[in-house]
Design a protein around this motif. Structure first.
Motif, PDB file in Angstrom:
ATOM      1  N   PHE A  78     -16.554 -47.911  26.256  1.00 21.17           N
ATOM      2  CA  PHE A  78     -15.559 -48.223  27.270  1.00 21.17           C
ATOM      3  C   PHE A  78     -14.527 -47.109  27.368  1.00 21.17           C
ATOM      4  O   PHE A  78     -14.087 -46.740  28.453  1.00 21.17           O
ATOM      5  N   ALA A  79     -14.133 -46.575  26.206  1.00 21.35           N
ATOM      6  CA  ALA A  79     -13.171 -45.470  26.198  1.00 21.35           C
ATOM      7  C   ALA A  79     -13.748 -44.244  26.903  1.00 21.35           C
ATOM      8  O   ALA A  79     -13.014 -43.456  27.514  1.00 21.35           O
ATOM      9  N   ARG A  80     -15.055 -44.088  26.827  1.00 22.27           N
ATOM     10  CA  ARG A  80     -15.721 -42.976  27.510  1.00 22.27           C
ATOM     11  C   ARG A  80     -15.888 -43.243  28.999  1.00 22.27           C
ATOM     12  O   ARG A  80     -16.284 -42.355  29.749  1.00 22.27           O
ATOM     13  N   GLY A  81     -15.643 -44.469  29.421  1.00 20.12           N
ATOM     14  CA  GLY A  81     -15.788 -44.825  30.823  1.00 20.12           C
ATOM     15  C   GLY A  81     -17.166 -45.336  31.192  1.00 20.12           C
ATOM     16  O   GLY A  81     -17.461 -45.539  32.371  1.00 20.12           O
ATOM     17  N   ASP A  82     -18.021 -45.576  30.199  1.00 22.07           N
ATOM     18  CA  ASP A  82     -19.380 -46.063  30.452  1.00 22.07           C
ATOM     19  C   ASP A  82     -19.391 -47.591  30.290  1.00 22.07           C
ATOM     20  O   ASP A  82     -19.697 -48.113  29.219  1.00 22.07           O
ATOM     21  N   THR A  83     -19.062 -48.302  31.350  1.00 26.00           N
ATOM     22  CA  THR A  83     -18.955 -49.760  31.264  1.00 26.00           C
ATOM     23  C   THR A  83     -20.317 -50.427  31.072  1.00 26.00           C
ATOM     24  O   THR A  83     -20.398 -51.514  30.493  1.00 26.00           O
ATOM     25  N   VAL A  84     -21.389 -49.796  31.552  1.00 23.80           N
ATOM     26  CA  VAL A  84     -22.715 -50.373  31.379  1.00 23.80           C
ATOM     27  C   VAL A  84     -23.108 -50.368  29.905  1.00 23.80           C
ATOM     28  O   VAL A  84     -23.565 -51.375  29.355  1.00 23.80           O
ATOM     29  N   ALA A  85     -22.925 -49.229  29.247  1.00 23.50           N
ATOM     30  CA  ALA A  85     -23.238 -49.128  27.820  1.00 23.50           C
ATOM     31  C   ALA A  85     -22.331 -50.037  27.009  1.00 23.50           C
ATOM     32  O   ALA A  85     -22.762 -50.666  26.026  1.00 23.50           O
ATOM     33  N   ALA A  86     -21.058 -50.119  27.405  1.00 23.55           N
ATOM     34  CA  ALA A  86     -20.118 -50.992  26.708  1.00 23.55           C
ATOM     35  C   ALA A  86     -20.551 -52.444  26.846  1.00 23.55           C
ATOM     36  O   ALA A  86     -20.525 -53.214  25.883  1.00 23.55           O
TER      37      ALA A  86
END
Length: 220
Positions: free
Chosen positions: A173-181
């Motif tokens: 999420f911190a990386r901005g990857d909401t799918v992976a999160a």
């Protein structure tokens, strides 16, 4: 959830809140840690003078922690690390110092004390605990790659697997990857008991990433 747009102060406030909510595990972890290291009841029959002295210092340190006497905590913890490094109390002292460091905005010092635990503890449980806290510290220092690298050192089938999955979600999420999160949080939910006190927050994290990913057209 660690929003990548947070300021350094806001990020630090979040990790402080997490440590306060989970700080009890450091105190109660002494019983579990000693049981793992020395074999349950065998510990209580352990009469080594050095271990007994370390136990006394540890008790004073924890009393100081409960009353907010930070200088005394640092002093006693330092004694355990330098004079009783071979006892399990040194590991607990390092974890306690890391907690104090977080509360005093000393993230680099917290990282150093957690690294000491990773390098020196004989307990897999304490190592798992330190690894998870190290990842949170690194994420608070805006170092998601470092946090990811720490988590990748975890052995398979750890008792902390659910918490590791949640931490993976925070990193993504911190990386901005909401799918992976979203996928990481889903994995954490599957491994978390319904009665777990942390499940509600985990569910909120999962729901928030699901909404964000849906809004972006990434999931159906």
């Amino acid at each position: 959830t660690m929003d990548p747009n947070l300021t350094d102060e806001e990020r630090l406030d979040l990790i402080k809140k997490w440590w306060k909510e989970n700080g009890g595990s450091i105190i109660t972890g002494v019983v579990l840690g000693l049981a793992v290291l020395f074999g349950g009841k065998a510990w209580f029959a352990y009469q080594d003078n050095k271990a007994e002295a370390a136990s006394d210092i540890y008790a004073v340190m924890m009393s100081a922690l409960e009353t907010g006497n930070v200088p005394a905590v640092r002093d006693k913890a330092g004694m355990l690390l330098t004079e009783y490094s071979g006892t399990p109390y040194a590991t607990l002292a390092a974890l306690t110092l890391a907690r104090v460091n977080i509360e005093d905005d000393e993230l680099s010092a917290a990282q150093s004390h957690l690294q000491w635990v990773l390098d020196n503890t004989k307990s897999d449980i304490m190592r798992d605990m330190a690894r998870l806290r190290m990842a949170r510290v690194l994420l608070a220092m805006d170092n998601p790659d470092g946090a990811q690298a720490i988590l990748e050192q975890a052995p398979p089938l750890s008792s902390y697997d659910a918490l590791y999955s949640e931490m993976h979600g925070d990193i993504e999420f911190a990386r901005g990857d909401t799918v992976a999160a979203n996928k990481a949080y889903q994995s954490a939910l599957a491994a978390t008991d319904n009665a777990s006190p942390g499940r509600h927050l985990l569910q909120l994290k999962y729901d928030s990433t699901l909404v964000a990913a849906s809004a972006a057209g990434d999931v159906e």
